[in-house]
Design an enzyme around this catalytic site. Structure first.
Site, mmCIF file in Angstrom:
data_model
loop_
_atom_site.group_PDB
_atom_site.id
_atom_site.type_symbol
_atom_site.label_atom_id
_atom_site.label_comp_id
_atom_site.label_asym_id
_atom_site.label_seq_id
_atom_site.Cartn_x
_atom_site.Cartn_y
_atom_site.Cartn_z
ATOM 1 N N TYR A 60 0.848 -1.191 0.000
ATOM 2 C CA TYR A 60 0.000 0.000 0.000
ATOM 3 C C TYR A 60 0.884 1.242 0.000
ATOM 4 C CZ TYR A 60 -3.613 -3.290 1.650
ATOM 5 O OH TYR A 60 -4.471 -4.357 1.803
ATOM 6 N N SER A 207 -13.220 -5.114 2.452
ATOM 7 C CA SER A 207 -14.287 -4.510 1.638
ATOM 8 C C SER A 207 -15.672 -4.986 2.076
ATOM 9 C CB SER A 207 -14.069 -4.805 0.146
ATOM 10 O OG SER A 207 -12.880 -4.218 -0.320
ATOM 11 N N LEU A 209 -17.993 -3.249 2.942
ATOM 12 C CA LEU A 209 -18.951 -2.268 2.429
ATOM 13 C C LEU A 209 -18.916 -2.204 0.905
ATOM 14 C CD1 LEU A 209 -18.356 0.552 5.064
ATOM 15 C CD2 LEU A 209 -20.261 -1.060 4.938
ATOM 16 N N GLY A 210 -18.396 -3.270 0.288
ATOM 17 C CA GLY A 210 -18.370 -3.310 -1.178
ATOM 18 C C GLY A 210 -17.588 -2.165 -1.782
ATOM 19 N N GLY A 216 -24.222 3.660 -0.015
ATOM 20 C CA GLY A 216 -25.185 4.525 -0.688
ATOM 21 C C GLY A 216 -24.617 5.870 -1.075
#
Length: 331
Positions: A60, A207, A209-210, A216
């Site tokens: 990273y 991930s 939260l996708g 949203g």
């Protein structure tokens, strides 16, 4: 609130961590503009809230995220369960060299990570991707030597198949497997998750939260030009795929509204509800999103809530592969 703890692994390979971890990757790369100072502030706030399970990797930045995490935990090392990874080899200019699981590289990568992090040991050391050119027994054998030397406490794998996990675990106990898992990514439920539970290995979903989609807050227009999600590398964020996936997010948002929660909190609560051996590591570089994520741990889902989510977001409904190139995923 006081965040509780969960245990990854069993018997001699058990590591107690905070119920929710913090993925630090986006503080340095991939999701828009890096935020060094914001990242440090977020880590400090995380520790204050009881989020003590921190996740980074040498690739990273490359290398800059480990330095950031090391700077943030200076003076508070004893509070932290520190996880980092090796195996996705990159040069300092960002060039990707490839996946490397050779024993000599394992040893060199660990030494470099310890120096960047400014610590004398790593709590959980993952192989970031499985090297198809090197038997997993050789890689894990080298990782086990690091445990014997006191440089690493526990071992993990990332994006490993059930077969690879079994072979690795036979060499040295594996404490946790990290892989993508969320309402939008559930393929591991068929083989990997049953294998983990049979062997007593914890699951660390990244991930959850996708990649922000399940919050949203993501649209095609909301992504910065430098955000990797706006590229073909992440097909779920492209064109018709994105529109179809946002339809699912709207259904998730309706249920969240009924519970007085945000869609992201509901998505995280769903992951947490999958078992006490599951510890998601949502990533953020902003304190307000961290605080929102931590509040999700208080959201208790009933069987009716879970059934409603299964109807609103069926396991096979998401459009697009999770990566444009799945070749580095062990299968």
């Amino acid at each position: 609130m006081t965040l509780t703890t969960r245990t990854l692994g069993t018997a001699s390979a058990a590591l107690e961590v905070s119920t929710l971890g913090l993925g630090c990757m986006g503080m340095s790369e991939f999701y828009g503009t890096p935020a060094h100072e914001g990242g440090i502030a977020t880590i400090h706030r995380a520790l204050d809230l009881g989020v003590t399970f921190l996740d980074t990797a040498d690739m990273y930045g490359p290398f800059t995220n480990e330095r950031l995490v090391g700077e943030a935990i200076a003076g508070r090392r004893e509070e932290v369960q520190l996880a980092t990874k090796f195996g996705n080899e990159r040069r300092a200019d960002g060039t990707r060299v490839g996946v490397n699981g050779r024993p000599e590289y394992v040893r060199a990568a660990c030494e470099a990570s310890l120096q960047r992090l400014g610590v004398d040991h790593i709590d959980l050391y993952y192989q970031h991707r499985v090297d198809p050119q090197v038997p997993i027994e050789e890689t894990v054998g080298a990782m086990a030597e690091l445990v014997a030397a006191g440089k690493v406490r526990f071992l993990g794998l990332s994006e490993a198949s059930a077969i690879t996990i079994r072979r690795a675990h036979a060499v040295h106990p594996i404490t946790a497997v990290q892989t993508e898992y969320s309402l939008f990514t559930r393929d591991l439920e068929t083989e990997i998750l049953p294998a983990l539970r049979e062997l007593g290995i914890g699951l660390v979903p990244y991930s959850p939260l996708g990649r922000g989609l399940l919050t949203g807050a993501v649209t095609q227009e909301s992504l910065d030009a430098g955000d990797s999600r706006s590229t073909g590398y992440f097909p779920r964020f492209q064109g018709e795929n994105l529109e179809r996936n946002l339809t699912l997010v709207r259904a998730l948002s309706e249920i969240a509204g009924q519970l007085g929660a945000t869609p992201g909190q509901l998505a995280l609560a769903w992951v947490l509800a999958q078992g006490g051996d599951v510890v998601p590591i949502p990533g953020t570089k902003r304190v307000r999103y961290l605080e929102e994520n931590v509040a999700a741990a208080e959201l208790v889902l009933t069987a009716d809530h879970l059934a409603a989510l299964a109807r609103a977001v069926p396991a096979d409904a998401v459009a697009g592969e999770r990566y444009g190139d799945m070749s580095s995923i062990d299968s």
